[in-house]
Every structure is written in C-alpha cells, then in structure tokens.
Motif scaffolding. Structure first.
Motif, PDB file in Angstrom:
ATOM      1  N   GLU A  98       0.845  -1.193   0.000  1.00 27.35           N
ATOM      2  CA  GLU A  98       0.000   0.000   0.000  1.00 27.35           C
ATOM      3  C   GLU A  98       0.884   1.248   0.000  1.00 27.35           C
ATOM      4  N   ARG A 127       2.436   1.279 -14.872  1.00 27.06           N
ATOM      5  CA  ARG A 127       2.056   2.576 -14.301  1.00 27.06           C
ATOM      6  C   ARG A 127       0.567   2.620 -13.961  1.00 27.06           C
ATOM      7  N   ASP A 128      -0.266   2.203 -14.907  1.00 23.91           N
ATOM      8  CA  ASP A 128      -1.715   2.285 -14.683  1.00 23.91           C
ATOM      9  C   ASP A 128      -2.188   1.253 -13.669  1.00 23.91           C
ATOM     10  N   ALA A 129      -1.535   0.077 -13.653  1.00 26.73           N
ATOM     11  CA  ALA A 129      -1.913  -0.950 -12.675  1.00 26.73           C
ATOM     12  C   ALA A 129      -1.599  -0.490 -11.254  1.00 26.73           C
ATOM     13  N   GLU A 131      -1.384   2.663 -10.301  1.00 29.61           N
ATOM     14  CA  GLU A 131      -2.308   3.765 -10.012  1.00 29.61           C
ATOM     15  C   GLU A 131      -3.675   3.230  -9.587  1.00 29.61           C
ATOM     16  N   LYS A 132      -4.150   2.223 -10.274  1.00 33.66           N
ATOM     17  CA  LYS A 132      -5.486   1.691 -10.003  1.00 33.66           C
ATOM     18  C   LYS A 132      -5.553   0.933  -8.683  1.00 33.66           C
ATOM     19  N   THR A 133      -4.479   0.232  -8.332  1.00 32.04           N
ATOM     20  CA  THR A 133      -4.476  -0.565  -7.096  1.00 32.04           C
ATOM     21  C   THR A 133      -4.034   0.231  -5.875  1.00 32.04           C
ATOM     22  N   GLY A 134      -3.467   1.422  -6.088  1.00 34.89           N
ATOM     23  CA  GLY A 134      -2.989   2.225  -4.963  1.00 34.89           C
ATOM     24  C   GLY A 134      -1.771   1.634  -4.286  1.00 34.89           C
ATOM     25  N   ARG A 135      -0.958   0.903  -5.060  1.00 32.82           N
ATOM     26  CA  ARG A 135       0.224   0.257  -4.489  1.00 32.82           C
ATOM     27  C   ARG A 135       1.505   0.772  -5.144  1.00 32.82           C
ATOM     28  N   LYS A 157       2.098  10.890 -15.469  1.00 34.85           N
ATOM     29  CA  LYS A 157       2.314   9.957 -16.580  1.00 34.85           C
ATOM     30  C   LYS A 157       3.623   9.191 -16.442  1.00 34.85           C
TER      31      LYS A 157
END
Length: 308
Positions: A98, A127-129, A131-135, A157
């Motif tokens: 986290e 990068r996007d993974a 960002e999406k998981t908050g890890r 970005k």
C-alpha cells in the motif's frame, strides 16, 4: 540532454521493461573553489602520505577498513567484487505494498524511470496498474557496486524510482528525549488547543511548490553576477556529451501470458520462500561450474602435450 544514471530492465514477475534511470532532482547548491589569494591559482587537494609527507600516486593507493583506531585491514578489488550483488542490469520488484504504509523516513532520493523505445506498452501497463491498485513496488537495484533498496511508484504519466534507506540506517526515536505523555501532562488547556487548531485552519491551503524559493541562493547569485560584471569572467568550452544507446524493444511481448504465468507462480510459491530458493540454485550452479573448470584445464593441457 541529461545522461542516464543507469540503464537496464524493470522487472516484475516475468515481465521485463527496458528503462533508463534519470535523475529526478536538480542540484541548486552553489559550490566554491579554493584559490591562492596571492595569484588566484587553484589550490589542489593532494594525496599525501601522513608519515613521509610525499604525494602518493593512484596506482599505490589501496582500500582499507579501519576496524579499530589506527588498525586497518586492506581489501583487494576481488574482495569487494565478491561481496557485490550478482544482478547489475535489472530493477527487480520483490513485492507490492500500500502506498501509504511506508514511513516517510525511508524515502531518500527521487529518480525518473524512462522507457526505452518500443518499451512503452509495458511501462504504461505497470504505471496504470499501480495507479489503479494504490500500491507501489518495493525493489532492489545495483548501481556501480552497491545494492540499493528502492520503491517504484506512479506519478502523473511517469514512473518514479525513489531510493530508500534500510531499517538499520534510521535512528530509533527512543534514542531522543521525545515527550510521550498526553497533553494534560504538560498542562495544555482545551482553549490553547482550540486556538492552535484555529491558527492551523487560517494558514491552511493547497500545496504549491512554486511559492517556495531558495532566497539565499538567489541573493548569492546576484552577488556573484555583480562580481562577474565588475571583475570579468573566464569562460571554458563545454564538454561534449556521449550518445546514449537505445534499449531493446518489448511491445511484441505477450503480456497476458507473462502476467498469467507470474500470477500462477506466486500462487504456488510464497514470495518469501522464493528468494532463498533462487540463492540456493545460484550457489549450486556456481559449485558445478567450479568443479567443471579443473577438468577443462586438464583437457587443454593434455591437448597441448599431444601437439608437442
């Protein structure tokens, strides 16, 4: 264009993304040279033998560890190389945690991860993974001969790599005289607390880094510029920069297959047990290679005798 600090791959699971590590900070300190006031010639630092007073050439300088006051153990280059980590060309992500779970004292220095040409897909995917998981990814990287703990995290970005401190590098807070009691133990009244909260509210706002400047550096630059106008400037030709080689292409990789295999592997083997297994396999490989090498040497000697 700035030169990369390090080039290699960013790996997590079975995916490898060719990247370059670029500095994420700009040094703004003003450095000074020492000159001889009599003729303004530069004062050099000399490598001087403490006993004879003579200058020591680089070829005669060795590295040593002072284990006691005045007592040293000399280390050969092979000794230092034997302690260096094996992997020099990969940032290996070992776990994802986290983003807010790490003590800020662990973070030390920022770098920017820049993907090689045709490696953009894997870069954007990670990068996007994240960002999406908050890890953020916890990894290790070897720069020159030293292994660093680091964190890989998304920022806008970009993917940032933040150098981290190891736990033993932090000072335990218990070593200092920190007030541990409640505010009642220090006779703090409810009114004092309320006024403090009110003051914080009135001074609160959005973070805008542009509002903060190194005013001392600006004033010092003005002094330097005034002195340059008064006394003149000595100019030197800038050094030419070497070209940076392009990285390997990775957009042709079957990401879905690698991701699925990475997930299946982590389900079968816990992450903590995987590391010792890798080390054991490396040691076994090294021992096998060591046993084979004498046989190869013997074969070469026998061949030489036959030729003679």
């Amino acid at each position: 264009m700035a030169r990369p600090v390090w080039s290699g791959t960013l790996s997590f699971g079975l995916l490898n993304i060719p990247v370059s590590l670029m500095t994420g900070e700009r040094k703004t300190d003003i450095s000074f040279r020492m000159l001889d006031a009599r003729n303004n010639a530069r004062v050099r630092y000399e490598r001087v033998n403490a006993e004879t007073g003579e200058e020591v050439p680089w070829k005669d300088i060795v590295k040593a560890y002072e284990y006691d006051k005045g007592s040293y153990v000399v280390l050969e280059q092979e000794d230092i190389a034997s302690a260096a980590p094996e992997s020099h060309d990969a940032i290996e992500v070992e776990a994802f945690v986290e983003a807010g779970s790490i003590d800020p004292r662990y973070f030390e220095k920022p770098y920017v991860l820049v993907p090689a040409k045709k490696a953009e897909k894997g870069y954007v995917l990670l990068r996007d993974a994240l960002e999406k998981t908050g890890r953020i990814g916890i990894a290790r990287v070897v720069i020159r001969t030293r292994e660093h703990l680091c964190a890989v995290m998304p920022y806008g970005k970009a993917l940032l790599l933040l150098m981290m401190r190891y736990p033993q590098e932090l000072v335990e807070l218990e070593e200092y005289n920190i007030p541990e009691g409640d505010r009642g133990d220090y006779r703090i009244t409810a009114k004092e607390l309320a006024f403090s909260e009110q003051l914080i509210d009135t001074m609160s706002g959005d973070w805008d880094p542009a509002e903060y400047r190194d005013e001392f550096r600006e004033r010092l630059h003005k002094v330097i510029n005034d002195r340059m106008k008064a006394d003149g400037v000595v100019r030197h030709a800038p050094e030419a920069e070497a070209e940076v080689a392009e990285g390997a292409a990775t957009n042709v990789v079957d990401f879905m297959s690698l991701l699925q295999r990475s997930i299946d592997r982590n389900k079968r083997t816990p992450a903590k047990k995987a590391a010792p297994a890798k080390k054991a396999a490396r040691k076994a490989t090294k021992k096998a290679a060591a046993k084979k090498s004498p046989a190869k040497k013997a074969t070469k000697k026998a061949a030489a005798r036959k030729r003679a």
